[in-house]
Design a protein around this motif. Structure first.
Motif, PDB file in Angstrom:
ATOM      1  N   LYS A  46       0.826  -1.203   0.000  1.00  0.00           N
ATOM      2  CA  LYS A  46       0.000   0.000   0.000  1.00  0.00           C
ATOM      3  C   LYS A  46       0.867   1.263   0.000  1.00  0.00           C
ATOM      4  CE  LYS A  46      -3.903  -2.256   2.315  1.00  0.00           C
ATOM      5  NZ  LYS A  46      -4.758  -2.285   1.125  1.00  0.00           N
ATOM      6  N   LEU A  47       1.985   1.235   0.739  1.00  0.00           N
ATOM      7  CA  LEU A  47       2.881   2.393   0.780  1.00  0.00           C
ATOM      8  C   LEU A  47       3.492   2.690  -0.587  1.00  0.00           C
ATOM      9  CD1 LEU A  47       4.833   1.813   4.126  1.00  0.00           C
ATOM     10  CD2 LEU A  47       3.348   3.757   3.630  1.00  0.00           C
ATOM     11  N   LEU A  48       3.798   1.646  -1.328  1.00  0.00           N
ATOM     12  CA  LEU A  48       4.492   1.822  -2.607  1.00  0.00           C
ATOM     13  C   LEU A  48       3.542   2.056  -3.775  1.00  0.00           C
ATOM     14  CD1 LEU A  48       7.351  -0.858  -2.340  1.00  0.00           C
ATOM     15  CD2 LEU A  48       7.392   1.567  -1.725  1.00  0.00           C
ATOM     16  N   MET A 183       1.154  10.569   2.014  1.00  0.00           N
ATOM     17  CA  MET A 183       1.316  10.667   3.454  1.00  0.00           C
ATOM     18  C   MET A 183       1.234   9.285   4.093  1.00  0.00           C
ATOM     19  SD  MET A 183      -1.047  12.765   6.211  1.00  0.00           S
ATOM     20  CE  MET A 183      -0.720  14.352   5.428  1.00  0.00           C
ATOM     21  N   ALA A 184       2.106   9.052   5.063  1.00  0.00           N
ATOM     22  CA  ALA A 184       2.029   7.860   5.904  1.00  0.00           C
ATOM     23  C   ALA A 184       1.746   8.324   7.326  1.00  0.00           C
ATOM     24  CB  ALA A 184       3.326   7.064   5.841  1.00  0.00           C
ATOM     25  N   VAL A 185       0.694   7.790   7.916  1.00  0.00           N
ATOM     26  CA  VAL A 185       0.288   8.159   9.272  1.00  0.00           C
ATOM     27  C   VAL A 185       0.467   6.945  10.172  1.00  0.00           C
ATOM     28  CG1 VAL A 185      -1.580   9.034  10.724  1.00  0.00           C
ATOM     29  CG2 VAL A 185      -1.418   9.763   8.327  1.00  0.00           C
ATOM     30  N   THR A 186       1.267   7.091  11.228  1.00  0.00           N
ATOM     31  CA  THR A 186       1.520   5.957  12.112  1.00  0.00           C
ATOM     32  C   THR A 186       1.108   6.287  13.540  1.00  0.00           C
ATOM     33  OG1 THR A 186       3.789   6.595  12.728  1.00  0.00           O
ATOM     34  CG2 THR A 186       3.513   5.343  10.678  1.00  0.00           C
ATOM     35  N   GLY A 187       0.781   5.248  14.281  1.00  0.00           N
ATOM     36  CA  GLY A 187       0.415   5.467  15.674  1.00  0.00           C
ATOM     37  C   GLY A 187       0.080   4.169  16.381  1.00  0.00           C
ATOM     38  N   ASP A 188       0.063   4.242  17.689  1.00  0.00           N
ATOM     39  CA  ASP A 188      -0.245   3.093  18.542  1.00  0.00           C
ATOM     40  C   ASP A 188      -1.258   3.555  19.578  1.00  0.00           C
ATOM     41  OD1 ASP A 188      -0.382   0.953  20.247  1.00  0.00           O
ATOM     42  OD2 ASP A 188       1.727   1.003  20.844  1.00  0.00           O
TER      43      ASP A 188
END
Length: 243
Positions: A46-48, A183-188
């Motif tokens: 999905k990122l690529l 955009m890549a959004v990351t979180g926990d």
């Protein structure tokens, strides 16, 4: 021994231990995202995919969500599909620490929070290169609070630790994207400092799954079984009751 006999230079006896600098440079310049599990494979795919403008990677520490997002950004920069990497995150740290008490300029203040990202970048660029890239705004560090009113074009935005964003901050961030940007959004969400009602990551995730018609936004949820750090990390999270 005849004078015509030539001794083999000592430095050639261990040629197998000598690194070919051209091969080393080629390896360093080549960015390859290698998955270690099925969820990482899905995330990388999905990122690529440039048709996925926003990709969320949500899950526990050690699943590679930030590292893979940074690698995708570096790959895009080296491939020339973008000309800028923007690094952002909420101005909240562990136990609600703020940036303001730190000395130095904005980049210095953000350094403790962006260190995991730059650890990955330093695998492909030297310190002088990184400094030049920051000076020339090829790499930009921008706290979330400073992004209002901006539009990013030809950029890859890495929004890290977004479990500490408010719903309004998340909405503001996701509307910063301009032409040819991703955009890549990351979180926990297990490590959030905000209550669920004030948590932008949880809020958008709930809205996203209700919408169910997204063309440009993708969500990948990691589990404890996707952790690729030392097995003790999984054990620690299990002790805390994180699932």
């Amino acid at each position: 021994m005849s004078r015509r006999t030539k001794h083999k230079p000592k430095h050639t006896q261990d040629n197998q231990n000598i690194i070919n600098i051209n091969e080393y440079i080629q390896r360093k310049n080549k960015v390859v995202l290698v998955p270690r599990n099925l969820n990482q494979e899905t995330y990388i795919t999905k990122l690529l995919d440039p048709s996925n403008v926003i990709v969320f990677g949500v899950g526990p520490a050690g699943t590679g969500k930030t590292m893979l997002a940074v690698l995708a950004a570096i790959k895009a920069l080296k491939d020339g599909s973008i000309n800028k990497i923007v690094i952002t995150r909420p101005a909240v740290g562990v136990d609600d620490e703020k940036h303001g008490f730190l000395p130095g300029d904005l980049n210095s203040k953000m350094e403790p929070w962006t260190r995991p990202i730059f650890d990955v970048i330093q695998e492909y660029y030297g310190p002088k290169e990184i400094k030049t890239m920051i000076d020339e705004s090829v790499i930009e560090i921008s706290p979330l609070a400073f992004m209002r009113g901006r539009t990013f074009k030809n950029a890859f935005i890495i929004a890290d630790e977004m479990q500490n964003a408010t719903p309004n901050q998340m909405k503001m961030l996701l509307t910063r994207i301009g032409d040819e940007s991703r955009m890549a959004v990351t979180g926990d969400i297990q490590q959030t400092d905000r209550q669920e009602s004030q948590n932008g990551l949880i809020n958008f995730g709930n809205l996203y799954y209700k919408y169910s018609q997204s063309q440009y936004i993708q969500f990948v949820k990691f589990q404890n079984t996707d952790i690729e750090r030392h097995p003790v990390v999984t054990e620690v999270l299990s002790i805390y009751g994180d699932k």
